[in-house]
Design a protein around this motif. Sequence first.
Motif, short mmCIF file in Angstrom:
data_model
loop_
_atom_site.label_atom_id
_atom_site.label_comp_id
_atom_site.label_asym_id
_atom_site.label_seq_id
_atom_site.Cartn_x
_atom_site.Cartn_y
_atom_site.Cartn_z
N PRO A 49 121.16 86.41 19.30
CA PRO A 49 119.90 87.16 19.39
C PRO A 49 118.84 86.36 20.13
N ASP A 50 118.05 87.04 20.94
CA ASP A 50 116.93 86.38 21.62
C ASP A 50 115.78 86.13 20.65
N VAL A 51 115.64 87.00 19.68
CA VAL A 51 114.63 86.84 18.63
C VAL A 51 115.34 86.92 17.29
N LEU A 52 115.30 85.84 16.53
CA LEU A 52 115.96 85.77 15.23
C LEU A 52 114.90 85.62 14.15
N CYS A 53 114.85 86.56 13.23
CA CYS A 53 113.85 86.55 12.16
C CYS A 53 114.53 86.24 10.83
N LYS B 177 121.79 74.98 20.31
CA LYS B 177 120.61 74.24 20.75
C LYS B 177 119.56 75.13 21.41
N GLU B 178 119.95 76.34 21.83
CA GLU B 178 118.98 77.23 22.48
C GLU B 178 117.86 77.65 21.54
N TYR B 179 118.08 77.57 20.22
CA TYR B 179 117.06 78.00 19.26
C TYR B 179 116.14 76.83 18.92
N ALA C 183 110.20 83.70 9.00
CA ALA C 183 110.25 82.80 10.15
C ALA C 183 110.79 83.54 11.35
N MET C 184 110.47 83.04 12.54
CA MET C 184 110.92 83.65 13.78
C MET C 184 111.41 82.55 14.71
N LEU C 185 112.66 82.65 15.14
CA LEU C 185 113.27 81.68 16.04
C LEU C 185 113.52 82.35 17.38
N LEU C 186 113.11 81.68 18.46
CA LEU C 186 113.21 82.25 19.80
C LEU C 186 114.27 81.49 20.60
N ARG C 187 115.08 82.24 21.29
CA ARG C 187 116.21 81.67 22.03
C ARG C 187 115.80 81.28 23.44
N HIS C 188 116.00 80.02 23.78
CA HIS C 188 115.79 79.57 25.15
C HIS C 188 117.01 79.98 25.99
N PRO C 189 116.79 80.41 27.22
CA PRO C 189 117.96 80.81 28.03
C PRO C 189 118.85 79.62 28.33
N GLU D 35 111.46 69.66 7.65
CA GLU D 35 112.83 69.40 7.22
C GLU D 35 113.73 70.60 7.48
N ALA D 36 113.22 71.81 7.20
CA ALA D 36 114.01 73.02 7.42
C ALA D 36 114.33 73.20 8.90
N GLU D 37 113.38 72.92 9.77
CA GLU D 37 113.65 73.02 11.20
C GLU D 37 114.76 72.06 11.62
N GLY D 38 114.73 70.85 11.05
CA GLY D 38 115.80 69.89 11.36
C GLY D 38 117.15 70.41 10.95
N LYS D 39 117.24 71.02 9.76
CA LYS D 39 118.51 71.57 9.29
C LYS D 39 118.99 72.71 10.19
N LEU D 40 118.05 73.59 10.56
CA LEU D 40 118.41 74.72 11.40
C LEU D 40 118.90 74.24 12.77
N LYS D 41 118.28 73.23 13.31
CA LYS D 41 118.71 72.72 14.62
C LYS D 41 120.10 72.10 14.54
#
Length: 443
Positions: free
Chosen positions: A75-79, A103-105, A123-129, A92-98
């Motif tokens: 997904p380009d936009v993940l909520c 890596k695009e997110y 939360a909203m995660l955006l996908r880098h191309p 800390e949560a961002e570190g776990k998600l990464k």
Amino acid sequence: AKAESAAPKAPARAKAPEPEGSQEPVEATETPPKVVKRGRPKADTAGEAAEARPPGGPQRGQGDALRAVVEREAPDVLCLNEHKLKESDVEEAEGKLKEILPKEYATMHWACSTAKKGYAGVAMLLRHPPEGAASPALPPPASLKVTKGMGAAHEKDPVIEAEGRILTLDLPELSVVATYVPNSGLDLKRLDYRVNREAEQCWDRSLSAYVRELRQSTGKPVVVLGDMNCGHRVQDIWNMYERPDFPQGLSEKPVADQYVGLSTLKKFAGLTPQERESFPRMLQEADLVDTFRAIYPEASGVFSYFSMKVAQNRPMNRGLRLDYVLASSSMCAHLKPRASAEGAGAMAAKAADEVAGLAPMPRIHDSFILDEDDLVADHAAVGCHVLLPSVATVNLILRAQGARQRLTRSGDRGSQTAPICRRCVATRTSSRVVLEEVGPAYH
């Protein structure tokens, strides 16, 4: 969205914390069958804005399920709904998600509850191309504006302001609103707040007003997705499947009369007559369309929530549809019900006719519920696919006269007929009917 003819056979799952105010509807003796479903195969998707739920941040098993769906759907936009994090937990949560996600997110936005700990949050995660992508769907994600709440007009509402329930992404072609609607609660203490438009504060009234304000101020259509905490139609509530007049006769009755033999459902949050009557009113006031029902109006046995209080709920497909993708009517005017019985030839002809009809963009192409995937928690992911205007789309329109000749099919499960984006064509093996030369799409 995916289509299978039988309920999934899922293994027993470990219990997870119940969502706020969750309740177990009365038991029925039969399993709701899955009847008509969705039009695209599992292994191939044009893309989505998708919503999932990892309460308390991604845990080990939840991380596996989340990674699997994100890697497949891209997904380009993940909520993410109901993450239950404090602002101090975000880093800390961002570190776990990464660690979990591709890596695009790399760009993440958070709304956290400041009203109480371990509560609500989106939360909203955006996908880098990917490197070398020819036609990225999103502009550079770091440059995009994401805002919390519903703006100054609603800042006096403590639920909206302090519980971290809404994020809005401003894209060039549309706005995307991720929301986690307040549950009415075990004792229905918040029912009045949810639906009483005469009260000083009312969520349904505020949400519809906010969507209208957003549309008017930006001049762009709006997509709203998330946990709406309401089982709208009789097909969205598994307990209704036992009624002898289900679904046609039952759905034609006034909402208050649909509870004959199931009167205890009136006391369950999300299933009360008041909430089920308020939901379509909210859609009308906000000029929004329930995209899944617009495409699959008769779909049965398709649920997004399975209570974990009873271990057999998921294997026996005893669930509720509480999660939705809603979109401005201008994005949905072209949508027509899809029937699984149509052959590839008929679907291909319809696709060409739709292209020739020059439906305006952006527009909804598909809406789906990933109810057969492993759950991240007790909710299935939902999402949509939005087609955007582009130079490639102009080329497609100019060549619409020969669209039937350009339709190609590979594999034996092809049923999808509308355009898919170049990224998907380039990176995935097609197993459906596709149109070539199409512009980027939001996933």
